[in-house]
Design a protein around this motif. Structure first.
Motif, PDB file in Angstrom:
ATOM      1  N   LEU A   1       0.824  -1.207   0.000  1.00 40.13           N
ATOM      2  CA  LEU A   1       0.000   0.000   0.000  1.00 40.13           C
ATOM      3  C   LEU A   1       0.865   1.268   0.000  1.00 40.13           C
ATOM      4  CD1 LEU A   1      -2.796  -1.119   2.489  1.00 40.13           C
ATOM      5  CD2 LEU A   1      -2.918  -0.999  -0.007  1.00 40.13           C
ATOM      6  N   GLY A   2       1.993   1.231   0.714  1.00 40.28           N
ATOM      7  CA  GLY A   2       2.906   2.368   0.688  1.00 40.28           C
ATOM      8  C   GLY A   2       3.526   2.558  -0.683  1.00 40.28           C
ATOM      9  N   ALA A   3       3.917   1.434  -1.313  1.00 40.14           N
ATOM     10  CA  ALA A   3       4.470   1.510  -2.662  1.00 40.14           C
ATOM     11  C   ALA A   3       3.429   2.039  -3.646  1.00 40.14           C
ATOM     12  CB  ALA A   3       4.969   0.136  -3.099  1.00 40.14           C
ATOM     13  N   LEU A   4       2.181   1.620  -3.459  1.00 40.67           N
ATOM     14  CA  LEU A   4       1.111   2.077  -4.339  1.00 40.67           C
ATOM     15  C   LEU A   4       0.885   3.581  -4.200  1.00 40.67           C
ATOM     16  CD1 LEU A   4      -1.171   1.562  -6.323  1.00 40.67           C
ATOM     17  CD2 LEU A   4      -2.624   0.877  -4.386  1.00 40.67           C
ATOM     18  N   ALA A   5       0.901   4.096  -2.975  1.00 42.60           N
ATOM     19  CA  ALA A   5       0.722   5.537  -2.766  1.00 42.60           C
ATOM     20  C   ALA A   5       1.816   6.332  -3.463  1.00 42.60           C
ATOM     21  CB  ALA A   5       0.707   5.852  -1.271  1.00 42.60           C
ATOM     22  N   ALA A   6       3.052   5.861  -3.339  1.00 42.69           N
ATOM     23  CA  ALA A   6       4.172   6.551  -3.974  1.00 42.69           C
ATOM     24  C   ALA A   6       4.080   6.452  -5.490  1.00 42.69           C
ATOM     25  CB  ALA A   6       5.490   5.954  -3.484  1.00 42.69           C
ATOM     26  N   TYR A   7       3.770   5.270  -5.976  1.00 40.02           N
ATOM     27  CA  TYR A   7       3.680   5.026  -7.417  1.00 40.02           C
ATOM     28  C   TYR A   7       2.566   5.864  -8.041  1.00 40.02           C
ATOM     29  CZ  TYR A   7       5.741   1.680 -10.735  1.00 40.02           C
ATOM     30  OH  TYR A   7       6.480   1.091 -11.718  1.00 40.02           O
ATOM     31  N   PHE A   8       1.420   5.924  -7.357  1.00 43.22           N
ATOM     32  CA  PHE A   8       0.260   6.642  -7.881  1.00 43.22           C
ATOM     33  C   PHE A   8       0.547   8.138  -7.993  1.00 43.22           C
ATOM     34  CE2 PHE A   8      -3.822   8.798  -7.558  1.00 43.22           C
ATOM     35  CZ  PHE A   8      -4.630   8.056  -8.405  1.00 43.22           C
ATOM     36  N   THR A   9       1.116   8.714  -6.949  1.00 43.38           N
ATOM     37  CA  THR A   9       1.340  10.166  -6.959  1.00 43.38           C
ATOM     38  C   THR A   9       2.445  10.545  -7.937  1.00 43.38           C
ATOM     39  OG1 THR A   9       2.784   9.910  -5.013  1.00 43.38           O
ATOM     40  CG2 THR A   9       0.489  10.496  -4.611  1.00 43.38           C
ATOM     41  N   GLN A  10       3.515   9.739  -8.006  1.00 46.46           N
ATOM     42  CA  GLN A  10       4.565  10.042  -8.982  1.00 46.46           C
ATOM     43  C   GLN A  10       4.078   9.776 -10.400  1.00 46.46           C
ATOM     44  OE1 GLN A  10       6.813   8.415 -11.224  1.00 46.46           O
ATOM     45  NE2 GLN A  10       8.085  10.258 -11.450  1.00 46.46           N
ATOM     46  N   GLY A  11       3.193   8.784 -10.562  1.00 41.14           N
ATOM     47  CA  GLY A  11       2.617   8.516 -11.875  1.00 41.14           C
ATOM     48  C   GLY A  11       1.772   9.671 -12.382  1.00 41.14           C
ATOM     49  N   ALA A  12       1.044  10.322 -11.467  1.00 39.93           N
ATOM     50  CA  ALA A  12       0.258  11.501 -11.850  1.00 39.93           C
ATOM     51  C   ALA A  12       1.176  12.609 -12.349  1.00 39.93           C
ATOM     52  CB  ALA A  12      -0.556  11.991 -10.651  1.00 39.93           C
ATOM     53  N   LEU A  13       2.275  12.828 -11.642  1.00 38.18           N
ATOM     54  CA  LEU A  13       3.243  13.849 -12.059  1.00 38.18           C
ATOM     55  C   LEU A  13       3.870  13.499 -13.401  1.00 38.18           C
ATOM     56  CD1 LEU A  13       5.148  16.309 -11.537  1.00 38.18           C
ATOM     57  CD2 LEU A  13       6.667  14.680 -10.354  1.00 38.18           C
ATOM     58  N   ALA A  14       4.282  12.244 -13.571  1.00 39.40           N
ATOM     59  CA  ALA A  14       4.951  11.835 -14.810  1.00 39.40           C
ATOM     60  C   ALA A  14       4.048  12.034 -16.018  1.00 39.40           C
ATOM     61  CB  ALA A  14       5.385  10.378 -14.702  1.00 39.40           C
ATOM     62  N   ALA A  15       2.760  11.699 -15.888  1.00 42.59           N
ATOM     63  CA  ALA A  15       1.829  11.872 -17.008  1.00 42.59           C
ATOM     64  C   ALA A  15       1.703  13.341 -17.406  1.00 42.59           C
ATOM     65  CB  ALA A  15       0.461  11.304 -16.640  1.00 42.59           C
ATOM     66  N   VAL A  16       1.708  14.234 -16.417  1.00 38.47           N
ATOM     67  CA  VAL A  16       1.660  15.675 -16.699  1.00 38.47           C
ATOM     68  C   VAL A  16       2.927  16.124 -17.402  1.00 38.47           C
ATOM     69  CG1 VAL A  16       1.628  17.964 -15.626  1.00 38.47           C
ATOM     70  CG2 VAL A  16       0.082  16.187 -14.812  1.00 38.47           C
ATOM     71  N   VAL A  17       4.075  15.643 -16.946  1.00 34.55           N
ATOM     72  CA  VAL A  17       5.348  16.024 -17.557  1.00 34.55           C
ATOM     73  C   VAL A  17       5.411  15.570 -19.005  1.00 34.55           C
ATOM     74  CG1 VAL A  17       7.835  15.526 -17.508  1.00 34.55           C
ATOM     75  CG2 VAL A  17       6.646  16.161 -15.404  1.00 34.55           C
TER      76      VAL A  17
END
Length: 413
Positions: A215-231
């Protein structure tokens, strides 16, 4: 590593072709943002399917099919005269790209023991950075001189070339689970060892997915994934419309955050491996240290909201985004550590599927912000403030929740 370069160059393609696409097809920023989101529509679904298939079919074969579909998916964009055709192309390519990252990690981990997986995880993500750093400027020149269609054609040919090379070179290593190679388990002479292995391989999914590490890995992955898609979708436009650079310069600058990503990944990956070999706990090395890197990355990105200097803004983007990519070097090995080999492909597939689903919303949300902001500059900096805070929150969750030793004992026994 090469597969990551192809995939992330494709993701960068839409951002590099943003201005001609919006002009040719008369798209608003919100409509263009929806094209960026389209690639993530089936991304998670195919990621899950391929992750579970990898328990029975070699990930090498699945990756080959994905590569051929990356190439085929560019065809609708070559002949597109409307946003709908581009949308269909992005959905198809995104569906094929979904399984690639977890399967690439699974194939790479088959060559390394647990305490040496930080570096290969970092190198896989470096492929994405190298793709943007080395190839994005070239792709920008292709689009500027020959048009957006030439850009889609170039990426399609590159994907086809990768597929041919992978067909002849793709193999699993000695740490692969036999089930993942399509062969039956070899029987051991020790019945007790055989029984233990059977128990480990049949661990219920709830033990792997419903624990602090996952669940911790998922939280990190999800939030960084949102940023990466914007970039991927908006960064070239931010450089051009928000900071005032030319189209050619924006294409070249697009790779700079990836240069920092390479430095960060090749620092964090080997550091975590070295600390693990020296006896430090995975809880500290991958959880606390990895989460701290992500928190720092998010806080750095929030500073863009108050910066007006183009040079300082580019520097902050380099540092913040580059540091955020280190999540790949800690999250994937942490999840691999708590899953038995037979379940590893599925576990990584679920992590990637759920984590990258943020990309369905974040580019579209950014376009919505831009259409409603008083100035282009304000719209972009508001977006980076939002996603910077999200990334910092994801890093905090990662640092507090991830404990692979504890969760491996609970799930593997």
């Amino acid at each position: 590593m090469a597969s990551s370069a192809v995939i992330f160059l494709d993701k960068a393609l839409l951002g590099l072709a943003a201005k001609p696409l919006m002009a040719d097809l008369h798209l608003s920023k919100a409509e263009f943002g929806s094209l960026g989101s389209a690639a993530y529509l089936l991304f998670g679904v195919t990621c899950l399917i391929a992750g579970f298939l990898s328990e029975r079919i070699s990930p090498c074969w699945i990756l080959l099919v994905c590569g051929l579909l990356w190439a085929a998916g560019q065809v609708p964009a070559l002949f597109a005269v409307s946003g709908a055709a581009i949308y269909a192309s992005r959905v198809m390519v995104g569906a094929a790209e979904g399984p690639a990252q977890p399967l690439a990690h699974m194939a790479a981990y088959s060559w390394f023991p647990n305490e040496r997986r930080g570096l290969p995880a970092a190198l896989i993500t470096c492929g994405a950075a190298i793709g943007k750093l080395a190839l994005a400027p070239v792709l920008t020149l292709v689009i500027l001189h020959f048009g957006r269609r030439a850009g889609f054609l170039s990426v399609g040919l590159l994907a086809l070339t990768w597929s041919v090379v992978w067909f002849f070179t793709g193999r699993l290593g000695p740490y692969a689970d036999k089930a993942a190679t399509g062969r039956a388990h070899e029987k051991t002479s020790d019945p007790q060892e055989e029984e233990k292995r059977a128990v480990r391989d049949s661990v219920p999914w709830r033990r792997i997915l419903l624990n602090g590490t996952f669940l911790g890995a998922l939280a990190a992955y999800f939030t960084q994934g949102a940023l990466a898609a914007v970039v991927f979708t908006w960064l070239p436009s931010y450089f051009e419309d928000g900071l005032g650079f030319s189209a050619a310069t924006s294409g070249s600058l697009f790779g700079l955050p990836s240069a920092m990503a390479i430095v960060a990944l090749l620092s964090v990956g080997p550091i975590t491996d070295r600390l693990l070999r020296r006896g430090f706990s995975s809880r500290f090395v991958r959880g606390v240290f990895g989460g701290s890197c992500l928190v720092a990355a998010g806080l750095i990105l929030t500073l863009l909201h108050w910066v007006t200097s183009p040079v300082v803004a580019v520097a902050l983007l380099m540092l913040g985004y580059g540091l955020s990519t280190t999540v790949q070097a800690v999250a994937n090995p942490a999840v691999a550590e708590i899953a038995p080999a037979a379940r590893r492909g599925g576990a990584l597939g679920v992590l990637t599927a759920l984590g990258t689903s943020a990309g369905i919303i974040s580019p579209m949300f950014t376009g919505w912000l831009l259409d409603r902001s008083a100035t282009e500059q304000q719209g972009y900096t508001d977006a980076f403030l939002v996603f910077g805070v999200l990334v910092a929150f994801g890093g905090l969750c990662f640092a507090l929740l991830v404990n692979p030793e504890r969760d491996a004992r609970r799930s593997l026994g």
